[in-house]
Enzyme design. Structure first.
Site, mmCIF file in Angstrom:
data_model
loop_
_atom_site.group_PDB
_atom_site.id
_atom_site.type_symbol
_atom_site.label_atom_id
_atom_site.label_comp_id
_atom_site.label_asym_id
_atom_site.label_seq_id
_atom_site.Cartn_x
_atom_site.Cartn_y
_atom_site.Cartn_z
ATOM 1 N N GLU A 298 29.289 -1.256 13.908
ATOM 2 C CA GLU A 298 28.803 -0.475 12.758
ATOM 3 C C GLU A 298 29.572 0.837 12.692
ATOM 4 O OE1 GLU A 298 24.562 0.447 12.542
ATOM 5 O OE2 GLU A 298 24.055 -1.568 13.223
ATOM 6 N N GLU B 25 21.361 -1.477 19.437
ATOM 7 C CA GLU B 25 20.988 -0.109 19.804
ATOM 8 C C GLU B 25 19.653 -0.033 20.549
ATOM 9 O OE1 GLU B 25 21.115 2.403 16.334
ATOM 10 O OE2 GLU B 25 23.275 2.172 16.105
HETATM 11 C C1 BGP Z 1 22.103 2.317 12.908
HETATM 12 C C2 BGP Z 1 21.214 1.116 12.805
HETATM 13 C C3 BGP Z 1 21.162 0.515 11.435
HETATM 14 C C4 BGP Z 1 21.329 1.457 10.276
HETATM 15 C C5 BGP Z 1 22.344 2.560 10.545
HETATM 16 C C6 BGP Z 1 22.384 3.673 9.533
HETATM 17 O O1 BGP Z 1 21.644 3.138 13.924
HETATM 18 O O2 BGP Z 1 21.624 0.103 13.682
HETATM 19 O O3 BGP Z 1 20.005 -0.260 11.379
HETATM 20 O O4 BGP Z 1 20.147 1.807 9.733
HETATM 21 O O5 BGP Z 1 22.136 3.136 11.812
HETATM 22 O O6 BGP Z 1 21.455 4.679 9.837
HETATM 23 P P1 BGP Z 1 20.268 5.105 8.896
HETATM 24 O O7 BGP Z 1 19.755 3.856 8.298
HETATM 25 O O8 BGP Z 1 19.260 5.728 9.783
HETATM 26 O O9 BGP Z 1 20.852 6.051 7.928
#
Ligand code: BGP
Length: 462
Positions: free
Chosen positions: A368, A168
């Protein structure tokens, strides 16, 4: 009866995480921006929980990987922390103990019959590279990243066949330079666009090194992980569509096009030039981008982006992306109230078809997808198992649209959840839990949730 879903043979069923979110900062020669930010402003982190211990994968990785294998996953992504592996950023000299740590982790993934996917950067710029050189704004840092990448391919390229350069990267631009959720929390549109450009160059430089490596010669593949948040316009009016195209150009295509086609869209270049925020480049950059596109894409998908024409007054004195667009708060949308993100599973189908039709059907996987929920102890049953039916439903719905996309010809080779074991989430720390497996932060005890047993069965029958 539910229609049967379809996933190809050898599909990668897995889970993703990252070094800074699981390892803990034990024994690191340097601090990354989050380690440092926590030191100076612990209040910014939910319940003041920082990255020092996280889920202690540094000490628990053998047990953790066994558990992940036991819930049926056949692949696993994590990242190598630049600030852990490298002692000297200029020369690329490694910290031997940590080089062994990553080697042991990779061996252990493979020993558990899982395919490792190793990522090189997950929001974790070493803080001294920001303090000394302005981080991603500096070409010197791009060269150091290239040195780091080369080192990783040399050290682990014989065992790891799937690599990714960045997770990202647009979030680095957003977090560090636009919306203040990553240290140093700058708000500067011009610097943001320079960083956007430089991250594309950094990725191409890493790919260039990869193509020279033995790993590539032996059939290894390299990709990039993008959070392709599909953009939906409020209406078909010319103004709404124009705004949503601008959002798409800045937040999606700015990495997607260079990564797959080796160049930026003309519309993005024109927009930035018109607004005097076009980036500086160096001779040779165009060729570098052209010659170093990715072999595959990882796509992180959580929520859609809904856009309408700018209606609110422009409050900024400087150029910012938000001068062109407003976010559309669609009535009756489904929400995950804990994370504040809309739930819209059909977007996965739209992503699949977009890649098929507009990106030459390049191989890709969902790198993800997941649902973060607060205070999951509410759902503990009498056996101490979290009954996370909402997560099962969330995954089933998303997988159904992924399967439809595959049936319609999209070249998708895997699905990774975020995340197998509850992990630390940046400023949200451990507020929202995403895992198939829970972590008790007091004791570090792991327990498989209902969804962990569900995914095992699901994989078995598909
Ligand atoms: C994505 C990232 C992850 C993870 C996930 C969940 O954007 O790649 O690192 O953190 O989001 O989001 P958050 O942790 O902000 O709830």
């Amino acid at each position: 009866m539910k229609e049967k879903m379809y996933f190809p043979k050898n599909f990668l069923w897995g889970g993703a995480t990252s070094g800074p979110q699981i390892e803990g900062s034990f024994e690191k020669p340097h601090k990354n921006v989050f380690d440092y930010w926590y030191e100076i402003e612990p209040d910014k982190f939910f319940n003041k929980v920082g990255p020092n211990v996280t889920s202690d994968f540094y000490h628990n990785f053998k047990e953790d990987l066994k558990l992940i294998k036991n819930i049926g996953l056949n692949s696993f992504r994590t990242s190598i922390q630049w600030s852990r592996l490298i002692k000297n950023f200029e020369t690329g000299e490694v910290d031997e103990k940590n080089a062994k740590f990553y080697s042991d982790v990779i061996d252990e993934i493979i020993k558990n019959d899982m395919i490792p996917i190793i990522n090189l950067h997950h929001f974790d710029l070493p803080v001294e590279l920001y303090e000394k050189y302005n981080g991603w704004e500096s070409r010197k840092v791009l060269d150091m990243f290239e040195t780091f990448a080369k080192k990783c391919f040399e050290l682990y390229g014989d065992k790891v066949k799937y690599w990714t350069t960045f997770n990202e990267p647009i979030v680095v631009v957003e977090g560090q330079y636009l919306y203040k959720f990553h240290y140093p929390c700058v708000v500067d549109g011009k610097r943001a666009m320079q960083v956007l450009y430089n991250l594309n160059i950094a990725s191409a430089k890493a790919i260039k090194q990869f193509k020279k490596s033995d790993c590539f010669k032996n059939g290894g593949k390299i990709g990039i992980i993008l959070n392709l948040t599909p953009t939906y316009s409020r209406s078909n009016s010319e103004e709404d569509i124009k705004a949503s195209n601008i959002a798409d150009d800045i937040f999606n295509k700015s990495f997607l096009e260079p990564a797959t086609k080796g160049k930026f869209t003309k519309s993005l270049i024109d927009l930035l030039k018109e607004n005097n925020v076009f980036w500086d480049s160096e001779s040779g950059d165009d060729e570098l981008l052209k010659e170093n596109t990715v072999d595959f894409l990882g796509i992180n998908y959580y929520f859609p982006r809904r856009i309408k024409a700018k209606e609110t007054p422009i409050e900024n004195e400087q150029w910012l992306p938000d001068n062109h667009v407003d976010y559309y708060d669609m009535p009756n949308k489904r929400m995950n109230p804990y994370r504040g993100w809309e739930i819209y599973p059909k977007a996965i189908y739209d992503i699949a078809i977009n890649i098929k039709e507009n990106y030459n059907n390049i191989p890709w996987y969902i790198s993800e997808n997941g649902m973060g929920v607060e205070n999951e102890e509410r759902f503990l049953d009498e056996n101490g198992i979290i009954q996370d039916d909402y997560r099962i439903e969330f995954y089933e719905e998303h997988l159904k649209f992924l399967s439809d996309g595959i049936k319609d010809g999209s070249n998708c080779f895997g699905f990774h959840c975020w995340t197998p074991i509850d992990c630390w989430s940046w400023c949200n720390a451990y507020k929202n839990r995403y895992g198939y497996i829970s972590v008790d932060l007091e004791t570090q005890k792991r327990t498989i949730k209902k969804s962990g047993n569900w995914i095992k069965q699901f994989i078995n029958i598909h």
